[in-house]
Motif scaffolding. Structure first.
Motif, PDB file in Angstrom:
ATOM      1  N   ARG A   1      -3.917  18.673   7.995  1.00  0.00           N
ATOM      2  CA  ARG A   1      -3.428  16.612   7.925  1.00  0.00           C
ATOM      3  C   ARG A   1      -3.544  15.607   8.668  1.00  0.00           C
ATOM      4  O   ARG A   1      -3.056  16.209  10.022  1.00  0.00           O
ATOM      5  CB  ARG A   1      -1.757  16.863   7.536  1.00  0.00           C
ATOM      6  CG  ARG A   1      -1.129  15.390   6.855  1.00  0.00           C
ATOM      7  CD  ARG A   1       0.514  15.331   7.163  1.00  0.00           C
ATOM      8  NE  ARG A   1       0.900  16.121   8.205  1.00  0.00           N
ATOM      9  CZ  ARG A   1       1.127  14.936   9.239  1.00  0.00           C
ATOM     10  NH1 ARG A   1       1.655  13.371   8.879  1.00  0.00           N
ATOM     11  NH2 ARG A   1       2.217  14.974   9.991  1.00  0.00           N
ATOM     12  N   PRO A   2      -4.378  14.994   8.125  1.00  0.00           N
ATOM     13  CA  PRO A   2      -4.575  14.051   9.366  1.00  0.00           C
ATOM     14  C   PRO A   2      -3.760  12.961   9.898  1.00  0.00           C
ATOM     15  O   PRO A   2      -3.623  12.882   7.973  1.00  0.00           O
ATOM     16  CB  PRO A   2      -5.910  13.048   8.709  1.00  0.00           C
ATOM     17  CG  PRO A   2      -5.320  13.426   6.810  1.00  0.00           C
ATOM     18  CD  PRO A   2      -4.672  15.003   6.933  1.00  0.00           C
ATOM     19  N   GLU A   3      -3.429  13.102  10.856  1.00  0.00           N
ATOM     20  CA  GLU A   3      -2.668  12.137  11.278  1.00  0.00           C
ATOM     21  C   GLU A   3      -2.469  10.657  11.523  1.00  0.00           C
ATOM     22  O   GLU A   3      -1.981   9.693  10.652  1.00  0.00           O
ATOM     23  CB  GLU A   3      -2.134  12.441  13.208  1.00  0.00           C
ATOM     24  CG  GLU A   3      -1.062  11.850  13.468  1.00  0.00           C
ATOM     25  CD  GLU A   3       0.684  11.849  12.488  1.00  0.00           C
ATOM     26  OE1 GLU A   3       1.066  11.324  13.079  1.00  0.00           O
ATOM     27  OE2 GLU A   3       0.679  12.798  11.906  1.00  0.00           O
ATOM     28  N   GLY A   4      -3.580  10.673  11.724  1.00  0.00           N
ATOM     29  CA  GLY A   4      -4.298   8.468  11.072  1.00  0.00           C
ATOM     30  C   GLY A   4      -4.396   8.934  13.068  1.00  0.00           C
ATOM     31  O   GLY A   4      -4.041   9.116  13.791  1.00  0.00           O
ATOM     32  N   THR A   5      -4.904   7.278  13.093  1.00  0.00           N
ATOM     33  CA  THR A   5      -4.362   6.294  14.404  1.00  0.00           C
ATOM     34  C   THR A   5      -3.737   5.128  14.660  1.00  0.00           C
ATOM     35  O   THR A   5      -3.458   4.931  15.239  1.00  0.00           O
ATOM     36  CB  THR A   5      -6.523   6.122  14.775  1.00  0.00           C
ATOM     37  OG1 THR A   5      -7.026   5.360  14.222  1.00  0.00           O
ATOM     38  CG2 THR A   5      -6.960   7.260  14.978  1.00  0.00           C
ATOM     39  N   LYS A   6      -4.061   4.307  13.052  1.00  0.00           N
ATOM     40  CA  LYS A   6      -2.874   2.947  12.894  1.00  0.00           C
ATOM     41  C   LYS A   6      -1.845   3.193  11.739  1.00  0.00           C
ATOM     42  O   LYS A   6      -2.136   4.102  11.145  1.00  0.00           O
ATOM     43  CB  LYS A   6      -3.636   2.647  12.073  1.00  0.00           C
ATOM     44  CG  LYS A   6      -5.057   1.885  13.328  1.00  0.00           C
ATOM     45  CD  LYS A   6      -6.246   0.990  12.506  1.00  0.00           C
ATOM     46  CE  LYS A   6      -7.422   0.847  12.919  1.00  0.00           C
ATOM     47  NZ  LYS A   6      -8.068  -0.418  12.449  1.00  0.00           N
ATOM     48  N   PHE A   7      -0.836   2.387  11.984  1.00  0.00           N
ATOM     49  CA  PHE A   7       0.294   2.467  12.292  1.00  0.00           C
ATOM     50  C   PHE A   7       1.352   1.382  11.239  1.00  0.00           C
ATOM     51  O   PHE A   7       0.559   0.630  12.548  1.00  0.00           O
ATOM     52  CB  PHE A   7       1.382   3.871  12.041  1.00  0.00           C
ATOM     53  CG  PHE A   7       1.000   5.477  12.799  1.00  0.00           C
ATOM     54  CD1 PHE A   7       1.146   6.143  12.389  1.00  0.00           C
ATOM     55  CD2 PHE A   7       0.106   5.495  14.236  1.00  0.00           C
ATOM     56  CE1 PHE A   7       0.487   7.188  12.046  1.00  0.00           C
ATOM     57  CE2 PHE A   7      -0.377   6.564  14.625  1.00  0.00           C
ATOM     58  CZ  PHE A   7      -0.089   7.616  13.179  1.00  0.00           C
ATOM     59  N   LYS A   8       2.112   1.143  10.971  1.00  0.00           N
ATOM     60  CA  LYS A   8       2.140  -0.080  10.342  1.00  0.00           C
ATOM     61  C   LYS A   8       3.552  -0.399  10.842  1.00  0.00           C
ATOM     62  O   LYS A   8       4.787   0.841  10.361  1.00  0.00           O
ATOM     63  CB  LYS A   8       2.000  -0.588   8.828  1.00  0.00           C
ATOM     64  CG  LYS A   8       2.526  -1.543   8.810  1.00  0.00           C
ATOM     65  CD  LYS A   8       2.286  -2.730   7.398  1.00  0.00           C
ATOM     66  CE  LYS A   8       3.397  -2.044   5.706  1.00  0.00           C
ATOM     67  NZ  LYS A   8       2.693  -1.949   5.054  1.00  0.00           N
ATOM     68  N   ILE A   9       4.581  -0.630  11.830  1.00  0.00           N
ATOM     69  CA  ILE A   9       5.853  -0.586  11.787  1.00  0.00           C
ATOM     70  C   ILE A   9       6.081  -1.898  11.202  1.00  0.00           C
ATOM     71  O   ILE A   9       6.177  -3.156  11.959  1.00  0.00           O
ATOM     72  CB  ILE A   9       6.017  -0.988  13.579  1.00  0.00           C
ATOM     73  CG1 ILE A   9       5.396   0.318  14.110  1.00  0.00           C
ATOM     74  CG2 ILE A   9       7.571  -0.860  13.890  1.00  0.00           C
ATOM     75  CD1 ILE A   9       5.322   0.161  15.609  1.00  0.00           C
ATOM     76  N   THR A  10       7.851  -2.070  10.687  1.00  0.00           N
ATOM     77  CA  THR A  10       8.139  -2.971   9.509  1.00  0.00           C
ATOM     78  C   THR A  10       9.597  -2.564  10.156  1.00  0.00           C
ATOM     79  O   THR A  10      10.179  -1.897  10.256  1.00  0.00           O
ATOM     80  CB  THR A  10       7.927  -2.888   7.972  1.00  0.00           C
ATOM     81  OG1 THR A  10       6.638  -2.583   7.863  1.00  0.00           O
ATOM     82  CG2 THR A  10       8.342  -3.820   7.210  1.00  0.00           C
TER      83      THR A  10
END
Length: 330
Positions: free
Chosen positions: A25-34
Protein backbone atom coordinates in the motif's frame (compact mmCIF):
# COMPACT_ATOMS: atom_id res chain seq x y z
CA UNK A 1 -15.37 -26.17 -19.55
CA UNK A 2 -13.82 -25.89 -16.10
CA UNK A 3 -12.97 -22.21 -16.56
CA UNK A 4 -16.62 -21.41 -17.28
CA UNK A 5 -17.94 -23.10 -14.16
CA UNK A 6 -19.54 -20.83 -11.60
CA UNK A 7 -17.45 -22.27 -8.78
CA UNK A 8 -14.20 -21.47 -10.59
CA UNK A 9 -15.35 -17.93 -11.43
CA UNK A 10 -16.37 -17.26 -7.83
CA UNK A 11 -13.04 -18.58 -6.59
CA UNK A 12 -11.17 -16.52 -9.17
CA UNK A 13 -13.03 -13.37 -8.11
CA UNK A 14 -12.11 -13.94 -4.47
CA UNK A 15 -8.51 -14.68 -5.46
CA UNK A 16 -8.30 -11.36 -7.31
CA UNK A 17 -9.57 -9.56 -4.23
CA UNK A 18 -7.06 -11.32 -1.98
CA UNK A 19 -4.19 -10.44 -4.33
CA UNK A 20 -5.16 -6.76 -4.33
CA UNK A 21 -5.60 -6.83 -0.56
CA UNK A 22 -2.05 -8.09 0.02
CA UNK A 23 -0.36 -5.81 -2.49
CA UNK A 24 1.92 -3.12 -0.97
CA UNK A 25 0.00 0.00 0.00
CA UNK A 26 1.49 3.38 -1.00
CA UNK A 27 1.53 5.52 2.13
CA UNK A 28 2.30 8.72 0.28
CA UNK A 29 4.18 11.77 1.50
CA UNK A 30 1.50 14.46 1.77
CA UNK A 31 -1.38 14.57 4.22
CA UNK A 32 -4.20 17.04 4.80
CA UNK A 33 -4.98 17.91 8.40
CA UNK A 34 -8.43 19.35 9.08
CA UNK A 35 -9.81 20.80 12.30
CA UNK A 36 -6.47 21.87 13.82
CA UNK A 37 -6.91 25.64 13.69
CA UNK A 38 -4.03 26.35 16.09
CA UNK A 39 -1.80 23.86 14.23
CA UNK A 40 -0.82 22.06 17.40
CA UNK A 41 -0.22 18.82 15.50
CA UNK A 42 2.19 20.55 13.12
CA UNK A 43 4.17 21.99 16.01
CA UNK A 44 4.52 18.57 17.61
CA UNK A 45 5.62 16.77 14.41
CA UNK A 46 7.79 19.53 12.95
CA UNK A 47 10.83 17.21 13.08
CA UNK A 48 9.17 14.79 10.67
CA UNK A 49 6.88 16.98 8.55
CA UNK A 50 7.04 20.35 6.84
CA UNK A 51 4.16 22.65 6.01
CA UNK A 52 3.24 22.76 2.32
CA UNK A 53 2.58 26.35 1.20
CA UNK A 54 -1.00 26.77 0.06
CA UNK A 55 -2.23 29.08 -2.68
CA UNK A 56 -5.04 30.16 -0.40
CA UNK A 57 -4.65 29.95 3.35
CA UNK A 58 -7.45 28.10 5.12
CA UNK A 59 -7.78 28.27 8.87
CA UNK A 60 -9.43 24.88 9.24
CA UNK A 61 -7.03 22.80 7.14
CA UNK A 62 -3.43 22.60 6.00
CA UNK A 63 -1.16 20.14 4.20
CA UNK A 64 2.06 18.65 5.54
CA UNK A 65 4.76 16.72 3.70
CA UNK A 66 7.00 14.01 5.13
CA UNK A 67 10.68 14.88 5.49
CA UNK A 68 11.81 11.24 5.59
CA UNK A 69 9.26 9.18 3.63
CA UNK A 70 8.75 5.53 4.57
CA UNK A 71 9.90 6.10 8.14
CA UNK A 72 7.46 5.06 10.91
CA UNK A 73 7.07 8.69 12.00
CA UNK A 74 6.05 9.89 8.53
CA UNK A 75 2.71 8.14 8.26
CA UNK A 76 -0.91 9.15 8.58
CA UNK A 77 -1.30 6.90 11.60
CA UNK A 78 1.52 8.75 13.38
CA UNK A 79 -0.30 12.03 12.74
CA UNK A 80 -3.54 10.58 14.11
CA UNK A 81 -1.76 9.25 17.19
CA UNK A 82 -0.20 12.66 17.74
CA UNK A 83 -3.59 14.37 17.49
CA UNK A 84 -5.02 11.90 20.00
CA UNK A 85 -2.08 12.46 22.35
CA UNK A 86 -2.67 16.22 22.24
CA UNK A 87 -6.37 15.70 23.00
CA UNK A 88 -7.39 17.73 19.96
CA UNK A 89 -10.98 16.91 19.12
CA UNK A 90 -12.32 16.91 15.58
CA UNK A 91 -8.91 16.60 13.90
CA UNK A 92 -8.95 14.50 10.73
CA UNK A 93 -5.99 13.29 8.67
CA UNK A 94 -6.56 12.54 5.00
CA UNK A 95 -4.25 11.23 2.30
CA UNK A 96 -3.20 13.48 -0.59
CA UNK A 97 -0.91 11.31 -2.72
CA UNK A 98 -1.18 8.00 -0.89
CA UNK A 99 -3.76 5.30 -0.26
CA UNK A 100 -5.38 4.69 3.10
CA UNK A 101 -5.86 1.21 4.49
CA UNK A 102 -9.61 1.61 4.07
CA UNK A 103 -9.10 2.72 0.48
CA UNK A 104 -7.03 -0.37 -0.22
CA UNK A 105 -9.73 -2.61 1.24
CA UNK A 106 -12.25 -0.85 -0.97
CA UNK A 107 -10.11 -1.53 -4.06
CA UNK A 108 -10.02 -5.22 -3.17
CA UNK A 109 -13.81 -5.26 -2.86
CA UNK A 110 -14.16 -3.30 -6.10
CA UNK A 111 -12.07 -5.81 -8.06
CA UNK A 112 -14.21 -8.69 -6.79
CA UNK A 113 -17.47 -6.91 -7.61
CA UNK A 114 -16.33 -5.87 -11.08
CA UNK A 115 -15.47 -9.45 -11.95
CA UNK A 116 -18.80 -10.68 -10.57
CA UNK A 117 -20.69 -8.11 -12.64
CA UNK A 118 -18.79 -8.99 -15.84
CA UNK A 119 -18.64 -12.79 -15.53
CA UNK A 120 -22.04 -13.18 -13.79
CA UNK A 121 -21.30 -16.39 -11.87
CA UNK A 122 -24.18 -15.36 -9.61
CA UNK A 123 -27.28 -13.31 -10.50
CA UNK A 124 -26.64 -9.58 -10.85
CA UNK A 125 -29.18 -8.70 -8.17
CA UNK A 126 -27.26 -10.87 -5.69
CA UNK A 127 -24.03 -9.14 -6.68
CA UNK A 128 -25.69 -5.77 -6.13
CA UNK A 129 -26.71 -6.79 -2.62
CA UNK A 130 -23.18 -8.05 -1.96
CA UNK A 131 -21.91 -4.48 -2.35
CA UNK A 132 -23.41 -3.45 0.98
CA UNK A 133 -22.43 -6.74 2.62
CA UNK A 134 -18.78 -6.49 1.56
CA UNK A 135 -18.51 -2.84 2.62
CA UNK A 136 -19.60 -3.75 6.15
CA UNK A 137 -17.55 -6.96 6.40
CA UNK A 138 -14.36 -5.22 5.26
CA UNK A 139 -14.87 -2.35 7.69
CA UNK A 140 -15.07 0.25 4.94
CA UNK A 141 -18.22 1.80 6.37
CA UNK A 142 -20.86 1.06 8.96
CA UNK A 143 -24.19 -0.64 8.33
CA UNK A 144 -26.08 2.62 7.89
CA UNK A 145 -23.52 4.02 5.47
CA UNK A 146 -23.53 0.82 3.42
CA UNK A 147 -27.28 0.41 3.05
CA UNK A 148 -28.49 4.02 2.96
CA UNK A 149 -27.54 4.49 -0.73
CA UNK A 150 -29.87 1.63 -1.67
CA UNK A 151 -32.75 3.94 -0.74
CA UNK A 152 -31.27 7.06 -2.31
CA UNK A 153 -33.97 9.13 -4.07
CA UNK A 154 -32.36 8.43 -7.46
CA UNK A 155 -32.39 4.66 -6.85
CA UNK A 156 -35.99 4.72 -5.64
CA UNK A 157 -36.98 6.83 -8.64
CA UNK A 158 -35.45 4.36 -11.11
CA UNK A 159 -37.04 1.44 -9.29
CA UNK A 160 -40.45 3.12 -9.46
CA UNK A 161 -39.99 3.77 -13.18
CA UNK A 162 -39.32 0.08 -13.79
CA UNK A 163 -42.37 -0.83 -11.72
CA UNK A 164 -44.33 1.59 -13.88
CA UNK A 165 -43.13 -0.17 -17.04
CA UNK A 166 -44.12 -3.58 -15.64
CA UNK A 167 -47.55 -2.27 -14.68
CA UNK A 168 -48.08 -1.02 -18.24
CA UNK A 169 -47.31 -4.49 -19.54
CA UNK A 170 -49.60 -6.17 -17.01
CA UNK A 171 -52.43 -3.84 -17.97
CA UNK A 172 -51.97 -4.62 -21.67
CA UNK A 173 -50.92 -1.14 -22.73
CA UNK A 174 -47.62 -2.33 -24.22
CA UNK A 175 -49.56 -4.74 -26.42
CA UNK A 176 -51.73 -1.87 -27.57
CA UNK A 177 -48.61 0.19 -28.24
CA UNK A 178 -47.07 -2.58 -30.34
CA UNK A 179 -50.32 -3.03 -32.25
CA UNK A 180 -50.46 0.69 -33.01
CA UNK A 181 -46.86 0.87 -34.25
CA UNK A 182 -47.20 -2.26 -36.38
CA UNK A 183 -50.32 -0.80 -37.99
CA UNK A 184 -48.28 2.28 -38.90
CA UNK A 185 -45.08 0.47 -39.90
CA UNK A 186 -46.63 -2.49 -41.67
CA UNK A 187 -44.46 -5.59 -41.76
CA UNK A 188 -41.16 -3.70 -42.07
CA UNK A 189 -38.76 -4.46 -39.23
CA UNK A 190 -36.69 -1.38 -40.00
CA UNK A 191 -39.62 1.02 -40.02
CA UNK A 192 -41.07 -0.53 -36.85
CA UNK A 193 -37.75 -0.27 -35.01
CA UNK A 194 -37.17 3.33 -36.08
CA UNK A 195 -40.66 4.37 -35.00
CA UNK A 196 -40.56 2.72 -31.59
CA UNK A 197 -36.92 3.61 -30.84
CA UNK A 198 -37.21 7.26 -31.86
CA UNK A 199 -40.62 7.83 -30.27
CA UNK A 200 -39.68 6.18 -26.98
CA UNK A 201 -36.26 7.80 -27.13
CA UNK A 202 -37.75 11.28 -27.22
CA UNK A 203 -40.41 10.28 -24.68
CA UNK A 204 -37.68 9.08 -22.32
CA UNK A 205 -36.82 12.71 -21.63
CA UNK A 206 -39.96 12.90 -19.51
CA UNK A 207 -40.56 9.32 -18.34
CA UNK A 208 -37.02 8.08 -17.51
CA UNK A 209 -34.97 6.24 -20.09
CA UNK A 210 -34.96 2.93 -18.18
CA UNK A 211 -38.76 2.82 -18.05
CA UNK A 212 -39.08 3.82 -21.72
CA UNK A 213 -36.57 1.16 -22.75
CA UNK A 214 -38.33 -1.47 -20.65
CA UNK A 215 -41.66 -0.60 -22.27
CA UNK A 216 -40.10 -0.89 -25.72
CA UNK A 217 -38.43 -4.23 -25.03
CA UNK A 218 -41.62 -5.69 -23.56
CA UNK A 219 -43.46 -4.51 -26.67
CA UNK A 220 -40.80 -5.72 -29.09
CA UNK A 221 -39.97 -9.21 -27.82
CA UNK A 222 -43.33 -10.89 -28.65
CA UNK A 223 -43.20 -9.45 -32.17
CA UNK A 224 -39.63 -10.65 -32.68
CA UNK A 225 -40.66 -14.12 -31.58
CA UNK A 226 -43.68 -14.08 -33.89
CA UNK A 227 -41.50 -12.97 -36.81
CA UNK A 228 -39.01 -15.77 -36.15
CA UNK A 229 -36.07 -13.43 -35.60
CA UNK A 230 -33.22 -15.49 -34.20
CA UNK A 231 -31.03 -14.20 -31.36
CA UNK A 232 -27.49 -13.10 -32.23
CA UNK A 233 -28.52 -12.13 -35.76
CA UNK A 234 -27.91 -8.62 -37.04
CA UNK A 235 -31.65 -8.03 -37.15
CA UNK A 236 -32.03 -8.91 -33.48
CA UNK A 237 -29.04 -6.75 -32.56
CA UNK A 238 -30.43 -3.83 -34.53
CA UNK A 239 -33.79 -4.04 -32.77
CA UNK A 240 -32.44 -4.66 -29.29
CA UNK A 241 -29.66 -2.05 -29.42
CA UNK A 242 -31.67 0.71 -31.07
CA UNK A 243 -33.96 0.99 -28.05
CA UNK A 244 -31.35 1.47 -25.29
CA UNK A 245 -29.21 3.76 -27.43
CA UNK A 246 -32.21 5.88 -28.41
CA UNK A 247 -33.60 6.01 -24.87
CA UNK A 248 -30.18 6.78 -23.41
CA UNK A 249 -29.76 9.73 -25.77
CA UNK A 250 -33.28 10.95 -25.07
CA UNK A 251 -32.87 10.53 -21.33
CA UNK A 252 -30.58 13.53 -21.14
CA UNK A 253 -33.40 15.81 -22.30
CA UNK A 254 -34.66 16.63 -18.80
CA UNK A 255 -33.72 16.10 -15.17
CA UNK A 256 -36.15 13.20 -14.80
CA UNK A 257 -35.01 11.52 -18.01
CA UNK A 258 -32.21 9.64 -16.29
CA UNK A 259 -30.74 9.15 -12.87
CA UNK A 260 -27.41 10.47 -14.12
CA UNK A 261 -29.05 13.84 -14.85
CA UNK A 262 -30.26 14.28 -11.28
CA UNK A 263 -26.94 13.06 -9.91
CA UNK A 264 -25.03 15.50 -12.12
CA UNK A 265 -27.26 18.40 -11.05
CA UNK A 266 -26.89 17.42 -7.39
CA UNK A 267 -23.09 17.21 -7.67
CA UNK A 268 -22.96 20.55 -9.48
CA UNK A 269 -24.92 22.23 -6.70
CA UNK A 270 -22.91 20.51 -3.96
CA UNK A 271 -19.45 21.33 -5.30
CA UNK A 272 -20.04 24.66 -7.04
CA UNK A 273 -23.23 26.04 -5.52
CA UNK A 274 -24.71 26.40 -9.01
CA UNK A 275 -28.30 25.18 -9.20
CA UNK A 276 -29.90 24.23 -12.52
CA UNK A 277 -33.67 24.36 -12.64
CA UNK A 278 -35.84 21.84 -14.45
CA UNK A 279 -36.62 24.22 -17.32
CA UNK A 280 -33.04 25.47 -17.62
CA UNK A 281 -31.92 21.88 -18.15
CA UNK A 282 -34.62 21.32 -20.80
CA UNK A 283 -33.69 24.53 -22.60
CA UNK A 284 -30.14 23.34 -23.25
CA UNK A 285 -30.38 19.53 -23.21
CA UNK A 286 -33.70 18.69 -24.88
CA UNK A 287 -32.79 20.07 -28.35
CA UNK A 288 -29.60 18.00 -28.25
CA UNK A 289 -31.61 14.94 -27.22
CA UNK A 290 -34.04 15.37 -30.12
CA UNK A 291 -31.10 15.40 -32.54
CA UNK A 292 -29.12 12.59 -30.92
CA UNK A 293 -31.95 10.04 -30.75
CA UNK A 294 -32.49 9.51 -34.51
CA UNK A 295 -28.74 9.83 -35.14
CA UNK A 296 -28.00 7.06 -32.62
CA UNK A 297 -30.64 4.75 -34.09
CA UNK A 298 -29.32 5.44 -37.60
CA UNK A 299 -25.78 4.52 -36.54
CA UNK A 300 -27.02 1.24 -35.06
CA UNK A 301 -28.84 0.59 -38.35
CA UNK A 302 -25.65 1.16 -40.34
CA UNK A 303 -23.65 -1.17 -38.10
CA UNK A 304 -26.27 -3.93 -37.85
CA UNK A 305 -28.28 -3.84 -41.05
CA UNK A 306 -31.41 -5.98 -40.58
CA UNK A 307 -32.18 -8.84 -42.92
CA UNK A 308 -35.16 -7.87 -45.13
CA UNK A 309 -36.42 -11.46 -45.13
CA UNK A 310 -37.88 -10.98 -41.65
CA UNK A 311 -41.43 -9.63 -41.67
CA UNK A 312 -43.54 -8.66 -38.71
CA UNK A 313 -46.96 -10.28 -38.32
CA UNK A 314 -49.96 -8.49 -39.78
CA UNK A 315 -52.71 -7.48 -37.37
CA UNK A 316 -55.96 -7.46 -39.28
CA UNK A 317 -58.21 -7.54 -36.25
CA UNK A 318 -58.86 -4.54 -34.09
CA UNK A 319 -57.51 -4.63 -30.56
CA UNK A 320 -60.74 -3.32 -29.12
CA UNK A 321 -61.68 -0.36 -26.94
CA UNK A 322 -59.70 0.70 -23.91
CA UNK A 323 -60.46 -1.40 -20.85
CA UNK A 324 -61.10 0.01 -17.40
CA UNK A 325 -57.77 -1.40 -16.18
CA UNK A 326 -55.85 0.33 -18.97
CA UNK A 327 -57.52 3.65 -18.20
CA UNK A 328 -56.77 3.31 -14.49
CA UNK A 329 -53.13 2.48 -15.23
CA UNK A 330 -52.74 5.56 -17.41
Amino acid sequence: MFFKSKQFQLGFALALGIIVFFLPRPEGTKFKITGDQERLVLQDVSQHFTLVPAEKEKAKEYIVEAIHPKSPECTAQFLRDTAAKLNTEGVEVDYIDGLSARGKRFLAVLVVLLFLFVAEPIPLEITAICIGVFLVIMGITDVKGAWAPYMHPVVVFIMCCLIFAISLDKAGITKRLGHFIVKKAGTSVTKFTFIIAVSLGISSSFMHDAAACAIGIITMLPLMKAAGIEPHTKTAKFMMLSLPFGCSCGGMGSLIGGGRCMVAAAFLKEFTGLEITFFDWIKYAFPAAVICVPVAVSIVYLVFRPNPKYKLPVFDEEIGPWTALEKKTL
